[in-house]
Write an enzyme that holds these catalytic residues in place. Sequence first.
Site, PDB file in Angstrom:
ATOM      1  N   LEU A  59      -7.638  -1.679  -0.779  1.00  0.00           N
ATOM      2  CA  LEU A  59      -6.204  -2.167  -0.753  1.00  0.00           C
ATOM      3  C   LEU A  59      -6.402  -3.439   0.152  1.00  0.00           C
ATOM      4  O   LEU A  59      -7.156  -3.654   1.522  1.00  0.00           O
ATOM      5  CB  LEU A  59      -5.134  -1.310  -0.340  1.00  0.00           C
ATOM      6  CG  LEU A  59      -4.894  -0.183  -1.345  1.00  0.00           C
ATOM      7  CD1 LEU A  59      -3.702   0.876  -0.718  1.00  0.00           C
ATOM      8  CD2 LEU A  59      -4.029  -0.902  -2.512  1.00  0.00           C
ATOM      9  N   ASP A  60      -5.551  -4.635   0.115  1.00  0.00           N
ATOM     10  CA  ASP A  60      -5.528  -5.647   0.975  1.00  0.00           C
ATOM     11  C   ASP A  60      -5.036  -5.376   2.283  1.00  0.00           C
ATOM     12  O   ASP A  60      -4.330  -4.340   2.493  1.00  0.00           O
ATOM     13  CB  ASP A  60      -4.707  -6.671   0.597  1.00  0.00           C
ATOM     14  CG  ASP A  60      -5.349  -7.362  -0.590  1.00  0.00           C
ATOM     15  OD1 ASP A  60      -6.230  -7.259  -1.029  1.00  0.00           O
ATOM     16  OD2 ASP A  60      -4.311  -8.180  -1.204  1.00  0.00           O
ATOM     17  N   ARG A  61      -5.650  -5.670   3.486  1.00  0.00           N
ATOM     18  CA  ARG A  61      -5.425  -5.106   4.675  1.00  0.00           C
ATOM     19  C   ARG A  61      -4.072  -5.112   5.246  1.00  0.00           C
ATOM     20  O   ARG A  61      -3.427  -4.056   5.358  1.00  0.00           O
ATOM     21  CB  ARG A  61      -5.949  -6.079   5.986  1.00  0.00           C
ATOM     22  CG  ARG A  61      -5.685  -5.803   7.263  1.00  0.00           C
ATOM     23  CD  ARG A  61      -6.353  -6.550   8.244  1.00  0.00           C
ATOM     24  NE  ARG A  61      -5.998  -6.128   9.417  1.00  0.00           N
ATOM     25  CZ  ARG A  61      -6.785  -6.098  10.805  1.00  0.00           C
ATOM     26  NH1 ARG A  61      -8.126  -6.558  10.517  1.00  0.00           N
ATOM     27  NH2 ARG A  61      -6.369  -5.972  11.684  1.00  0.00           N
ATOM     28  N   VAL A  63      -1.510  -4.542   2.998  1.00  0.00           N
ATOM     29  CA  VAL A  63      -0.803  -3.484   1.972  1.00  0.00           C
ATOM     30  C   VAL A  63      -1.034  -2.125   2.359  1.00  0.00           C
ATOM     31  O   VAL A  63      -2.138  -1.925   2.442  1.00  0.00           O
ATOM     32  CB  VAL A  63      -1.392  -3.972   0.628  1.00  0.00           C
ATOM     33  CG1 VAL A  63      -0.698  -3.046  -0.468  1.00  0.00           C
ATOM     34  CG2 VAL A  63      -1.017  -5.424   0.302  1.00  0.00           C
TER      35      VAL A  63
END
Length: 433
Positions: A59-61, A63
Amino acid sequence: MDIRVLYEDNHLLVVTKPANVPVQADASGDEDLLTACKGYIKEKYQKPGEVYLGLVHRLDRPVGGVMVFARTSKAAARLTEQFSAHRARKRYAAAVEGDAPAEGRLTDFLLKNESTNTTAVVAVGTPGAKQAKLSFRTLARDKGLSLLDVDLQTGRPHQIRVQLSHAGYPIHGDQRYNPAAQVGEQIRLWAYALTIAHPTLKEEMTFYALPPFGEFPTAVKYLPAFRAASAVYEDDDMLVVDKNAGVEVETDLLSELSAVSSPLYPVHRLDANTVGLVALAKTEAAEEALLDAFARHDTGKVYEAILVGAPEKREGTLVHYGLKDEAKAFMRLVPEGTPGALKMELSYRIVEARGGLSKAEIQLVTGRTHQIRVQMAALGCPVLGDDKYGDREANKRYRQKRQLLLSKRLTIGGKTFTSTRELTIHHILKEDL
């Protein structure tokens, strides 16, 4: 780091990733989720030496949401294959700027710039570009924001953020892809559900972590019922939901909703393939009161339908009498005065007609089995997609397998609820082309 464990066994560790935490160690030197989870395993099980924990997706940081780690190399290989083949399904909640459409499917080609760690939508055929697909449905709108339920079909870097921004609905607080985001705002994107097949048991499992989106408390609470419905309104006595197609009220719907809130009592019904608003009572006293209100027609029900053809009159009132064949679940029209016949009455208004189709707004006066479908067919303009009372040739021509009938507005006790769904002729004709 305080690790919120959703599930663990000898093969899996499923946790809630906090927002703004990197999945694995990076140049920032900040504490990362993978290292923290290894520490959790090491301490809980008194593991000597290095702990194995396989990273199988990301997951993107900024998010937050559900993440699964593999506790064995065999589990890691099998989970990695699921993600690569897109058999693992991820659903996200996103609060976007503006009035997003009721639903949409986005297909773009994305190219990542490694030097800037950004992704852009590019033309088909651009070297290095990869196709990205997602679909979404708008669950609620409030104060300039729309809450989307996003079903991700591919997994590209920053995919949801880039595609929604390119479509004109940037995610609130996205510092990278929303030009209007204010410094310090938190991105409103959250991975709320993850469905995988257990690597050894082969059973399908779905895990949930609800997003901290305070503007949409009811819609967020019932996100785990996404297969059956989304929630529109809730108080101590009543729950109003927006039902999906193919969902039976007394079985599928109750089963999914009861996992979130119980008990629930259905007080009126929709055909399985009719979408839209359904009310359920939360107490026996409320059930009695709501059943009485529906029996006395002290409620308002407005539907939308896509019809084959267009009635000669743009608006009118229809009155018929029907007998239900219980064995065949079929409503047959009969002359007035026929023993056992029930009066059926509705009013309709055509709001659009083109391409051999029309869109009607229909208000029920009575509420009988299959009433709208039977009466509009009797008028010579059956509901498109209706296989029982409709025009099967037209259904094939327009490639519709379910009736295009929507319970759009429901009024109970002076309160009116409106579905965010829409039926449009444009959408059908565009697909037909």
